[in-house]
Scaffold this active site. Structure first.
Site, PDB file in Angstrom:
ATOM      1  N   SER A  64     -74.022 -76.211 -12.608  1.00 39.17           N
ATOM      2  CA  SER A  64     -74.557 -74.885 -12.959  1.00 39.17           C
ATOM      3  C   SER A  64     -76.069 -74.766 -12.888  1.00 39.17           C
ATOM      4  CB  SER A  64     -74.083 -74.488 -14.360  1.00 39.17           C
ATOM      5  OG  SER A  64     -72.748 -74.045 -14.324  1.00 39.17           O
ATOM      6  N   LYS A  67     -77.394 -71.942 -10.844  1.00 42.40           N
ATOM      7  CA  LYS A  67     -77.651 -70.570 -11.303  1.00 42.40           C
ATOM      8  C   LYS A  67     -79.132 -70.220 -11.327  1.00 42.40           C
ATOM      9  CE  LYS A  67     -73.310 -70.051 -13.860  1.00 42.40           C
ATOM     10  NZ  LYS A  67     -72.650 -71.369 -13.801  1.00 42.40           N
ATOM     11  N   SER A 128     -74.140 -69.585 -19.272  1.00 46.41           N
ATOM     12  CA  SER A 128     -73.707 -70.107 -17.969  1.00 46.41           C
ATOM     13  C   SER A 128     -72.358 -69.530 -17.557  1.00 46.41           C
ATOM     14  CB  SER A 128     -73.629 -71.646 -18.007  1.00 46.41           C
ATOM     15  OG  SER A 128     -73.647 -72.172 -16.709  1.00 46.41           O
TER      16      SER A 128
END
Length: 446
Positions: A64, A67, A128
């Site tokens: 993640s 992102k 997230s």
């Protein structure tokens, strides 16, 4: 006699060992940092100076931390006016299905429901949330596939040569229920090196520092007051009031998958210094990955950076190189021109090593003809750069090598000689060459 010799040898060995213990080893602290992770890097956020690196060029899973690129593209779209914070997104079948998988990090999205980009962004940056990230990707580019193309295109623009994006979230494609981007593998995952992750983080913070206003929020309720209310506890446990709180931490992005392990891009500011730390696939003393392991590794990097480094002036403005204070000039009213370092050079360095840098002049060979620079020459004309060489120890350089470009300029103006002077120079040069040739001929007779 034999006993005396043995005693002397023993005392000599003890003295050597004692000196080894007492004499400080400058490079030992960095070399022994030994972060327990597949890769790690520590960077001064302002200059991009790399303070520590461990396997930082190896492409690894980023989960993640992906992102951060999705956030950058969102801020860019907001800045360009193609998307607004209060714009509403209508949930698609894709984002609905992904949002219902609570084994992933998600906030529930209702089928056919509308959500503002602002609340989807907060879910992405704080919690997230994966389906929320896909929703943002669809809003910006129409489809996640097109958004992934934009991600890879932006990575090339940023010089992240080892980056490969296959989705907008950082999930393993296997979690996308067969709806992954066409042309990518069912088990593919996003990869980058620690160096590139740090570079992406710096670019994001440089261009859109407002991202920290959201990433520093420890928790927030999504859709408060509705039956879908979800307490979004920030995965960054180094924020104030969190289990692994560290002074100055206000971002940036965690990442965890089986492939990427427990990874984290953290940033902290103390005084005027902001650091960026990246750890990838962190483990504990038993070799097991965990949330604690990644925050312990990050803490070690931050402690090293804030305690061992300082901002110091390495070269003063006007510094001249011994033996190279001037450059020879051709076709000018003067035969030479003074050169010097234009601006003072300050850099984040280890406190114990601030006097260990030696400036070396690197002239721009494209400006030189037979070792001379041709007039006319303006004041402050860039004629080269400075290379900083360490006497000993390790210098990791900068995230962007251009950041290391320290300009050397002319400190005065040299006008071009008039046609008569140039003619005399040419005549003088001709006879000088003729005379030298004659001397060589005569010498050859003897």
């Amino acid at each position: 006699m034999k006993n005396v010799l043995q005693t002397t040898m023993l005392l000599t060995v003890m003295a050597v060992l004692l000196l080894t213990i007492i004499v400080p080893q400058k490079t030992e602290a960095a070399d022994s940092l030994n972060i327990m992770a597949d890769a790690a890097i520590l960077v001064d956020a302002d200059s991009g100076k790399i303070l520590y690196a461990q396997n930082a060029d190896a492409p690894l899973g980023i989960a993640s931390m992906t992102k951060m690129m999705s956030e950058y593209l969102l801020f860019e779209a907001i800045e360009e006016g193609s998307v607004t914070w209060d714009q509403e997104y209508l949930v698609t079948d894709y984002t609905y299905k992904i949002s219902q998988d609570m084994t992933l990090s998600n906030v529930p999205l209702r089928a056919e429901e509308k959500y503002t980009i602002k609340e989807l962004y907060e879910a992405m940056a704080i919690y997230s949330a994966n389906a929320a990230t896909i929703a943002i990707a669809e809003t910006i580019a129409g489809t996640e596939a097109e958004f992934v193309r934009l991600m890879n295109e932006k990575a090339k623009e940023f010089g992240l040569d080892d980056a490969k994006f296959v989705n907008s979230t950082g999930l393993n494609n296997d979690h996308l229920m067969g709806m992954h981007v066409e042309g990518t593998g069912a088990n593919d995952e996003n990869v980058m090196s620690a160096n590139s992750v740090a570079k992406l983080a710096k670019i994001l913070l440089d261009k859109y520092p407002e991202v920290l206003e959201t990433t520093k929020i420890p928790n927030k309720v999504f859709r408060e007051g509705t039956e879908d209310a979800t307490n979004m506890l920030n995965w960054n446990s180094m924020l104030p009031g969190m289990p692994y709180a560290y002074e100055g931490v206000d971002g940036l992005k965690t990442g965890t998958t089986d492939f990427a392990g427990h990874s984290f891009t953290g940033t902290a500011k103390r005084g005027d210094t902001r650091l960026i730390a990246v750890v990838m696939k962190a483990v504990d003393n038993e070799g097991a990955g965990s949330y604690k392991a990644r925050f312990d590794a990050t803490r070690a990097l931050f402690d090293f950076g804030f305690s061992q480094f300082t901002t110091a002036e390495i070269i003063p403005a006007g510094y001249q190189f011994k033996g190279n204070e001037t450059l020879p000039v051709t076709k000018g009213k003067e035969d030479e021109v003074n050169i010097a370092v234009k601006e003072p050079v300050t850099m984040v360095v280890r406190t114990s090593e601030k006097d260990d840098y030696t400036p070396e002049l690197v002239l721009d060979e494209a400006l030189m003809q037979d070792g001379k620079i041709e007039a006319a020459i303006d004041k402050d004309k860039v004629v080269g750069t400075v290379k900083l060489a360490m006497k000993e120890g390790t210098d990791y350089g900068f995230l962007d090598e251009k950041s290391d470009a320290i300009q050397v300029v002319t400190t005065e103006k040299v006008e071009r000689a008039n046609w008569f002077s140039l003619s005399m120079q040419a005549v003088g040069g001709f006879f000088g060459t003729l005379w030298t040739g004659a001397l060589d001929f005569v010498k050859g007779l003897f």
